[in-house]
Write an enzyme that holds these catalytic residues in place. Structure first.
Site, PDB file in Angstrom:
ATOM      1  N   GLY A  18     109.279  58.795  27.430  1.00 25.72           N
ATOM      2  CA  GLY A  18     108.478  57.869  26.630  1.00 25.72           C
ATOM      3  C   GLY A  18     109.073  57.545  25.277  1.00 25.72           C
ATOM      4  N   SER A  19     110.409  57.646  25.126  1.00 30.36           N
ATOM      5  CA  SER A  19     110.986  57.322  23.815  1.00 30.36           C
ATOM      6  C   SER A  19     110.862  55.823  23.534  1.00 30.36           C
ATOM      7  CB  SER A  19     112.436  57.807  23.708  1.00 30.36           C
ATOM      8  OG  SER A  19     113.281  57.072  24.568  1.00 30.36           O
ATOM      9  N   ASN A  20     110.932  54.988  24.565  1.00 29.86           N
ATOM     10  CA  ASN A  20     110.716  53.549  24.339  1.00 29.86           C
ATOM     11  C   ASN A  20     109.279  53.271  23.917  1.00 29.86           C
ATOM     12  OD1 ASN A  20     113.090  51.695  24.889  1.00 29.86           O
ATOM     13  ND2 ASN A  20     113.243  53.094  26.627  1.00 29.86           N
ATOM     14  N   LEU A  96     109.502  54.255  36.732  1.00 38.22           N
ATOM     15  CA  LEU A  96     110.418  54.333  37.872  1.00 38.22           C
ATOM     16  C   LEU A  96     109.773  53.940  39.195  1.00 38.22           C
ATOM     17  CD1 LEU A  96     112.445  57.537  36.906  1.00 38.22           C
ATOM     18  CD2 LEU A  96     112.828  55.152  36.260  1.00 38.22           C
ATOM     19  N   ILE A  99     106.991  47.992  41.551  1.00 36.46           N
ATOM     20  CA  ILE A  99     105.752  47.224  41.391  1.00 36.46           C
ATOM     21  C   ILE A  99     105.564  46.339  42.624  1.00 36.46           C
ATOM     22  CG2 ILE A  99     104.568  45.529  39.942  1.00 36.46           C
ATOM     23  CD1 ILE A  99     105.079  47.938  38.300  1.00 36.46           C
ATOM     24  N   ASN A 113     110.013  44.600  31.730  1.00 30.00           N
ATOM     25  CA  ASN A 113     110.719  45.875  31.981  1.00 30.00           C
ATOM     26  C   ASN A 113     111.936  45.994  31.074  1.00 30.00           C
ATOM     27  OD1 ASN A 113     111.491  48.283  33.470  1.00 30.00           O
ATOM     28  ND2 ASN A 113     113.070  47.057  34.464  1.00 30.00           N
ATOM     29  N   HIS A 115     115.680  47.738  31.178  1.00 28.21           N
ATOM     30  CA  HIS A 115     116.635  48.364  32.105  1.00 28.21           C
ATOM     31  C   HIS A 115     117.889  48.738  31.311  1.00 28.21           C
ATOM     32  CE1 HIS A 115     118.412  49.268  35.978  1.00 28.21           C
ATOM     33  NE2 HIS A 115     119.524  48.733  35.516  1.00 28.21           N
ATOM     34  N   ASP A 156     114.734  44.634  39.480  1.00 28.30           N
ATOM     35  CA  ASP A 156     115.612  44.268  38.346  1.00 28.30           C
ATOM     36  C   ASP A 156     116.177  42.852  38.471  1.00 28.30           C
ATOM     37  OD1 ASP A 156     115.274  46.881  37.327  1.00 28.30           O
ATOM     38  OD2 ASP A 156     116.945  47.619  38.533  1.00 28.30           O
ATOM     39  N   GLU A 186     118.026  50.142  23.111  1.00 30.17           N
ATOM     40  CA  GLU A 186     116.682  50.059  23.712  1.00 30.17           C
ATOM     41  C   GLU A 186     115.560  50.157  22.672  1.00 30.17           C
ATOM     42  OE1 GLU A 186     115.865  51.958  27.493  1.00 30.17           O
ATOM     43  OE2 GLU A 186     117.957  52.521  27.670  1.00 30.17           O
TER      44      GLU A 186
END
Ligand code: GAR
Length: 217
Positions: A18-20, A96, A99, A113, A115, A156, A186
Site C-alpha cells: 500500500g505504498s502507492n 493483483l 477485474i 491502474n 503498472h 494492462d 510511482e
C-alpha cells in the site's frame, strides 16, 4: 486548494504494502488532491495496506478471490461496497486481482491502474510486482518506468493516461529497480494523475485521453 463541496470519492483496491495508497493519502493531507479515500478493499487479508487504511480510519474490506465462486461474484461484492460509498473513481493501487467485465462496465473510464513498467511492454498475464522488474532486467532493457492507465477488459491494455521512465542501471537488481521506480516515479505519478482526475482535468473522447490543458505535466 481543495474545494470540499465537490471532493471526489475514491475507493482503493489493494493487495500488498500500500505504498502507492500512502503516497495518495499524503497528497490528500497536503491539500493537493480534491478528493478523499472513502474505502479500501484488499484481495488479501494480510495486506499491510489494510493496516494503513485502518490507522487512518478509512473503512477497510477484504474481498479475497478464494471466498467467491468466480471473479464476477467477487466483483459484485466490490461493486456493492463501491456504490455504498458513492465512489467517483476506483484506484488500483497495487491490486493483483483481475477485474471482471462486470465491474468495468459498471464504472467505464472510472477505474485507474498503476503498472510498474512502460506499457505495452512487460504487461499482461504474469507481469505483476517483482516479476515485472525481473523480466525487464532479464531482457537487458535500458529504460523502465511506470504507467497509469484506465482499466479495460484486457490485462494492462487500457488507455494510457501517463507514463514516466528512468534509466536501468548496470548494477540494478529486480529489487533495486522496483524500489527506484516506486519512490522516483510511482509515488509521484499516481498522485498527480489522481489530482488531475479529481479536478476534472482528464476525460476520454473518441477513445482518446484528453487533458484539459493539452497535455499532462
Ligand atoms: C507497485 O509497484 C504497483 O505498480 C504494482 O505492485 C506494486 C504495489 O506496491 N502493481 C502491479 O504490478 C499491477 N500489475 P504498493 O502496494 O506498495 O503500492
Amino acid at each position: 486548494m481543495t474545494q470540499n463541496s465537490d471532493k471526489k470519492k475514491l475507493v482503493a483496491l489493494v493487495s500488498g504494502g500500500g505504498s502507492n495508497l500512502a503516497a495518495i493519502t499524503e497528497r490528500i493531507d497536503g491539500g493537493d488532491i480534491n478528493g478523499e479515500v472513502v474505502a479500501v478493499i484488499s484481495s488479501n487479508a494480510e495486506a499491510f495496506a489494510l493496516t494503513r487504511a485502518r490507522e487512518r480510519g478509512i473503512p477497510a474490506y477484504v474481498c479475497a478471490r478464494k471466498d467467491y465462486e468466480n471473479n464476477e461474484a467477487r466483483d459484485r461484492e466490490i461493486l456493492r461496497i463501491v456504490r455504498e460509498h458513492n465512489a467517483d473513481y476506483i484506484l488500483l493501487a497495487g491490486y493483483l486481482g483481475i477485474i471482471s467485465p462486470f465491474l468495468i462496465d459498471a464504472y467505464p473510464y472510472k477505474i485507474v491502474n498503476i503498472h510498474p513498467a512502460l506499457l505495452p511492454k512487460f504487461g499482461g498475464k504474469g507481469f505483476f510486482g517483482i516479476h515485472v522488474h525481473e523480466a525487464v532486467i532479464a531482457a537487458g532493457e535500458k529504460e523502465s518506468g511506470a504507467t497509469v492507465h484506465f482499466v479495460d477488459s484486457g490485462t494492462d491494455t487500457g488507455l494510457i493516461i501517463a507514463q514516466r521512465s528512468l534509466k536501468v542501471l548496470e548494477e540494478d537488481t529486480p529489487h533495486s529497480l522496483q524500489q527506484r521506480i516506486l519512490s522516483n516515479i510511482e509515488h509521484k505519478l499516481f498522485p498527480e494523475v489522481v489530482r488531475a482526475l479529481c479536478n476534472n482535468e482528464i476525460k476520454v473522447e473518441n477513445g482518446k485521453v484528453i487533458f484539459k490543458d493539452g497535455n499532462f505535466k
